[in-house]
Write a protein that holds these residues in place. Structure first.
Motif, PDB file in Angstrom:
ATOM      1  N   ILE A 168     -20.874   5.737  -2.796  1.00 30.01           N
ATOM      2  CA  ILE A 168     -20.782   4.174  -2.343  1.00 30.01           C
ATOM      3  C   ILE A 168     -21.963   3.968  -1.489  1.00 30.01           C
ATOM      4  CG2 ILE A 168     -19.721   2.061  -1.515  1.00 30.01           C
ATOM      5  CD1 ILE A 168     -17.034   3.637  -1.897  1.00 30.01           C
ATOM      6  N   GLU A 169     -23.040   3.209  -1.478  1.00 30.53           N
ATOM      7  CA  GLU A 169     -23.811   3.000  -0.764  1.00 30.53           C
ATOM      8  C   GLU A 169     -23.970   1.548  -0.368  1.00 30.53           C
ATOM      9  OE1 GLU A 169     -28.904   2.522  -1.013  1.00 30.53           O
ATOM     10  OE2 GLU A 169     -27.751   4.280  -2.147  1.00 30.53           O
ATOM     11  N   ASN A 170     -24.288   1.453   1.072  1.00 27.07           N
ATOM     12  CA  ASN A 170     -24.410   0.059   1.584  1.00 27.07           C
ATOM     13  C   ASN A 170     -25.460  -0.454   1.928  1.00 27.07           C
ATOM     14  OD1 ASN A 170     -23.878  -2.266   3.381  1.00 27.07           O
ATOM     15  ND2 ASN A 170     -22.775  -1.298   4.969  1.00 27.07           N
ATOM     16  N   ARG A 171     -26.041  -1.571   1.193  1.00 34.40           N
ATOM     17  CA  ARG A 171     -27.253  -1.935   1.029  1.00 34.40           C
ATOM     18  C   ARG A 171     -27.608  -3.039   2.120  1.00 34.40           C
ATOM     19  NH1 ARG A 171     -31.977  -0.595  -2.413  1.00 34.40           N
ATOM     20  NH2 ARG A 171     -31.868  -2.692  -3.532  1.00 34.40           N
ATOM     21  N   GLY A 172     -26.426  -3.738   2.783  1.00 34.76           N
ATOM     22  CA  GLY A 172     -26.345  -4.806   3.574  1.00 34.76           C
ATOM     23  C   GLY A 172     -26.871  -4.567   5.083  1.00 34.76           C
ATOM     24  N   ASP A 173     -26.359  -5.976   5.850  1.00 34.07           N
ATOM     25  CA  ASP A 173     -26.744  -5.571   7.289  1.00 34.07           C
ATOM     26  C   ASP A 173     -25.589  -5.271   8.119  1.00 34.07           C
ATOM     27  OD1 ASP A 173     -29.490  -6.636   6.371  1.00 34.07           O
ATOM     28  OD2 ASP A 173     -28.686  -8.359   5.992  1.00 34.07           O
ATOM     29  N   SER A 174     -24.373  -5.232   7.686  1.00 36.24           N
ATOM     30  CA  SER A 174     -23.348  -4.965   8.497  1.00 36.24           C
ATOM     31  C   SER A 174     -22.291  -3.748   8.089  1.00 36.24           C
ATOM     32  CB  SER A 174     -22.488  -6.223   8.692  1.00 36.24           C
ATOM     33  OG  SER A 174     -21.935  -6.664   7.528  1.00 36.24           O
ATOM     34  N   THR A 175     -21.556  -3.269   8.700  1.00 35.88           N
ATOM     35  CA  THR A 175     -20.657  -2.061   8.435  1.00 35.88           C
ATOM     36  C   THR A 175     -19.642  -2.697   7.450  1.00 35.88           C
ATOM     37  OG1 THR A 175     -21.133  -0.844  10.412  1.00 35.88           O
ATOM     38  CG2 THR A 175     -19.241  -0.288   9.269  1.00 35.88           C
ATOM     39  N   LEU A 176     -19.302  -1.983   6.665  1.00 38.84           N
ATOM     40  CA  LEU A 176     -18.295  -2.363   5.590  1.00 38.84           C
ATOM     41  C   LEU A 176     -17.078  -1.334   5.940  1.00 38.84           C
ATOM     42  CD1 LEU A 176     -20.146  -3.213   2.483  1.00 38.84           C
ATOM     43  CD2 LEU A 176     -19.216  -4.838   4.319  1.00 38.84           C
ATOM     44  N   ASP A 177     -15.721  -1.841   5.948  1.00 37.01           N
ATOM     45  CA  ASP A 177     -14.440  -1.008   6.098  1.00 37.01           C
ATOM     46  C   ASP A 177     -14.198  -1.096   4.650  1.00 37.01           C
ATOM     47  OD1 ASP A 177     -14.828  -0.840   8.769  1.00 37.01           O
ATOM     48  OD2 ASP A 177     -13.886  -2.960   9.039  1.00 37.01           O
ATOM     49  N   ILE A 178     -13.788   0.325   4.042  1.00 37.54           N
ATOM     50  CA  ILE A 178     -13.581   0.645   2.766  1.00 37.54           C
ATOM     51  C   ILE A 178     -12.308   1.277   2.794  1.00 37.54           C
ATOM     52  CG2 ILE A 178     -14.296   1.582   0.624  1.00 37.54           C
ATOM     53  CD1 ILE A 178     -17.072   1.005   1.324  1.00 37.54           C
ATOM     54  N   TYR A 179     -11.241   1.035   1.918  1.00 34.11           N
ATOM     55  CA  TYR A 179      -9.977   1.494   2.040  1.00 34.11           C
ATOM     56  C   TYR A 179      -9.566   1.696   0.409  1.00 34.11           C
ATOM     57  CZ  TYR A 179      -9.759  -0.256   6.661  1.00 34.11           C
ATOM     58  OH  TYR A 179      -9.851  -0.873   7.892  1.00 34.11           O
ATOM     59  N   GLY A 180      -8.610   2.712   0.037  1.00 37.60           N
ATOM     60  CA  GLY A 180      -8.182   2.982  -1.164  1.00 37.60           C
ATOM     61  C   GLY A 180      -8.795   4.350  -1.836  1.00 37.60           C
ATOM     62  N   CYS A 181      -9.510   5.145  -1.288  1.00 37.83           N
ATOM     63  CA  CYS A 181      -9.902   6.254  -1.731  1.00 37.83           C
ATOM     64  C   CYS A 181      -9.786   7.524  -0.750  1.00 37.83           C
ATOM     65  CB  CYS A 181     -11.283   6.351  -2.195  1.00 37.83           C
ATOM     66  SG  CYS A 181     -12.651   5.175  -1.018  1.00 37.83           S
ATOM     67  N   GLY A 182      -8.644   7.558  -0.282  1.00 34.60           N
ATOM     68  CA  GLY A 182      -8.333   8.702   0.926  1.00 34.60           C
ATOM     69  C   GLY A 182      -8.069   8.056   2.100  1.00 34.60           C
ATOM     70  N   SER A 183      -9.171   8.664   2.850  1.00 36.46           N
ATOM     71  CA  SER A 183      -9.173   8.279   4.212  1.00 36.46           C
ATOM     72  C   SER A 183     -10.046   7.060   4.359  1.00 36.46           C
ATOM     73  CB  SER A 183     -10.120   9.262   5.238  1.00 36.46           C
ATOM     74  OG  SER A 183      -9.327  10.488   5.189  1.00 36.46           O
ATOM     75  N   PRO A 184      -9.764   6.052   5.499  1.00 40.61           N
ATOM     76  CA  PRO A 184     -10.626   4.998   5.654  1.00 40.61           C
ATOM     77  C   PRO A 184     -12.038   5.231   5.894  1.00 40.61           C
ATOM     78  CG  PRO A 184      -8.564   4.857   6.935  1.00 40.61           C
ATOM     79  CD  PRO A 184      -8.811   6.107   6.440  1.00 40.61           C
ATOM     80  N   ILE A 185     -12.939   4.306   5.466  1.00 44.94           N
ATOM     81  CA  ILE A 185     -14.519   4.568   5.527  1.00 44.94           C
ATOM     82  C   ILE A 185     -15.021   3.518   6.198  1.00 44.94           C
ATOM     83  CG2 ILE A 185     -16.578   4.893   4.118  1.00 44.94           C
ATOM     84  CD1 ILE A 185     -14.790   6.016   1.803  1.00 44.94           C
ATOM     85  N   GLU A 186     -15.927   3.733   7.291  1.00 47.22           N
ATOM     86  CA  GLU A 186     -16.542   2.845   7.771  1.00 47.22           C
ATOM     87  C   GLU A 186     -18.145   2.907   7.495  1.00 47.22           C
ATOM     88  OE1 GLU A 186     -16.283   2.657  12.318  1.00 47.22           O
ATOM     89  OE2 GLU A 186     -14.246   2.036  12.055  1.00 47.22           O
ATOM     90  N   LEU A 187     -18.668   2.183   6.346  1.00 48.53           N
ATOM     91  CA  LEU A 187     -19.896   2.663   5.891  1.00 48.53           C
ATOM     92  C   LEU A 187     -20.994   1.697   6.342  1.00 48.53           C
ATOM     93  CD1 LEU A 187     -21.220   4.238   3.539  1.00 48.53           C
ATOM     94  CD2 LEU A 187     -20.920   2.705   2.130  1.00 48.53           C
ATOM     95  N   LYS A 188     -21.861   2.361   7.147  1.00 50.50           N
ATOM     96  CA  LYS A 188     -22.858   1.684   7.900  1.00 50.50           C
ATOM     97  C   LYS A 188     -24.018   1.269   7.143  1.00 50.50           C
ATOM     98  CE  LYS A 188     -21.758   4.003  12.257  1.00 50.50           C
ATOM     99  NZ  LYS A 188     -22.322   4.944  13.260  1.00 50.50           N
ATOM    100  N   PRO A 189     -24.868   0.252   7.421  1.00 57.40           N
ATOM    101  CA  PRO A 189     -25.835  -0.255   6.639  1.00 57.40           C
ATOM    102  C   PRO A 189     -26.867   0.934   6.402  1.00 57.40           C
ATOM    103  CG  PRO A 189     -25.517  -1.882   8.446  1.00 57.40           C
ATOM    104  CD  PRO A 189     -24.591  -0.693   8.505  1.00 57.40           C
TER     105      PRO A 189
END
Length: 202
Positions: A168-189
Motif C-alpha cells: 500500500i502506498e500513500n500518495r496523499g498529504d496526510s497520514t492514513l490509519d489502516i486496519y484489517g491486515c494484521g497490526s494497525p498501520i499508520e501510513l505517512k504521505p
C-alpha cells in the motif's frame, strides 16, 4: 463537454462520481498554476499538482497545454521491484474513498484489470475492488478487496489478492490509519508498506 475523473482536492468530478453543469470554458491561470473551469453556475479552480493525469489521458485535447503541464507536474508511480507476486494499492486523502489505483500483473504478464466502486452504507460507506471477471473465469486467482471508509483512513474486511503480496502506498498529504491486515498501520504521505505477505505454502 465531458472530462474524466481528472481533478482531486477540488470537488470537481465528472464521469462515475457525478456531473457538473455544462462546461462553458477551460482556461489556464499560469500565475496560480491552475486550470479554471467555468460551468454555467460555478468557476472551479483546479491546481496542476492535484490532477489525475492518468485518467485524463483518454481525452487530453479537452484541456489546453495538457501535455506540457503533465510533463511538469505528473508524478508517476514507481513500479520497479514489483513482481507478478505483488500488488500495489495506491491511496490518498484527496481521492474519494481514498482509492487512486490498483497495480498488478496477470500470470501471462498483462496488466491487471479491475473495477472499483463505492457502496453507500447506513453507518459508514465501503469501497469494493474486484478483478476482471472475464479473466478469472479461467484462472483461480480471484481479487476481492473491500474496506470500510473511516475518518482518516479505512479498514479492510475482505483481502482477496489472488495470492499476491499486498503493498500500500500513500500518495496523499496526510497520514492514513489502516486496519484489517494484521497490526494497525499508520501510513505517512509518500510511504509504501508491505501490508499483507502471501502464504507460500498455499
Amino acid at each position: 463537454m465531458a472530462f474524466g475523473q481528472f481533478f482531486n482536492r477540488t470537488g470537481f468530478y465528472e464521469g462515475m462520481n457525478g456531473h457538473t453543469s455544462i462546461v462553458q470554458s477551460v482556461t489556464i491561470n499560469h500565475e496560480e498554476k491552475e486550470f479554471e473551469i467555468q460551468t454555467k453556475n460555478t468557476l472551479y479552480h483546479c491546481p496542476f499538482d492535484s490532477c489525475f493525469f492518468e485518467r485524463q489521458d483518454d481525452s487530453p485535447y479537452k484541456l489546453p497545454e495538457y501535455e506540457g503541464i503533465k510533463a511538469e507536474y505528473y508524478k508517476s508511480i514507481d513500479t520497479q521491484g514489483l513482481s507478478k507476486n505483488d500488488m500495489l494499492l495506491v491511496v490518498a486523502d484527496y481521492c474519494e474513498y481514498y482509492f487512486e489505483k490498483l497495480i498488478y500483473q496477470n500470470p501471462d504478464g498483462s496488466e491487471g484489470d479491475f473495477s472499483g466502486y463505492p457502496h453507500i452504507g447506513t453507518y459508514t460507506d465501503t469501497y469494493l475492488i474486484e478483478g476482471s471477471h472475464d479473466y478469472y473465469k479461467e484462472h483461480s486467482q480471484n481479487i476481492d478487496i473491500r474496506y470500510y471508509v473511516n475518518n482518516g483512513g479505512f479498514e479492510f474486511y475482505s483481502l482477496g489478492t489472488g495470492g499476491r503480496n499486498l503493498w500500500i502506498e500513500n500518495r496523499g498529504d496526510s497520514t492514513l490509519d489502516i486496519y484489517g491486515c494484521g497490526s494497525p498501520i499508520e501510513l505517512k504521505p509518500g510511504k509504501r508498506i508491505l501490508a499483507l505477505k502471501k502464504d507460500k505454502s498455499k
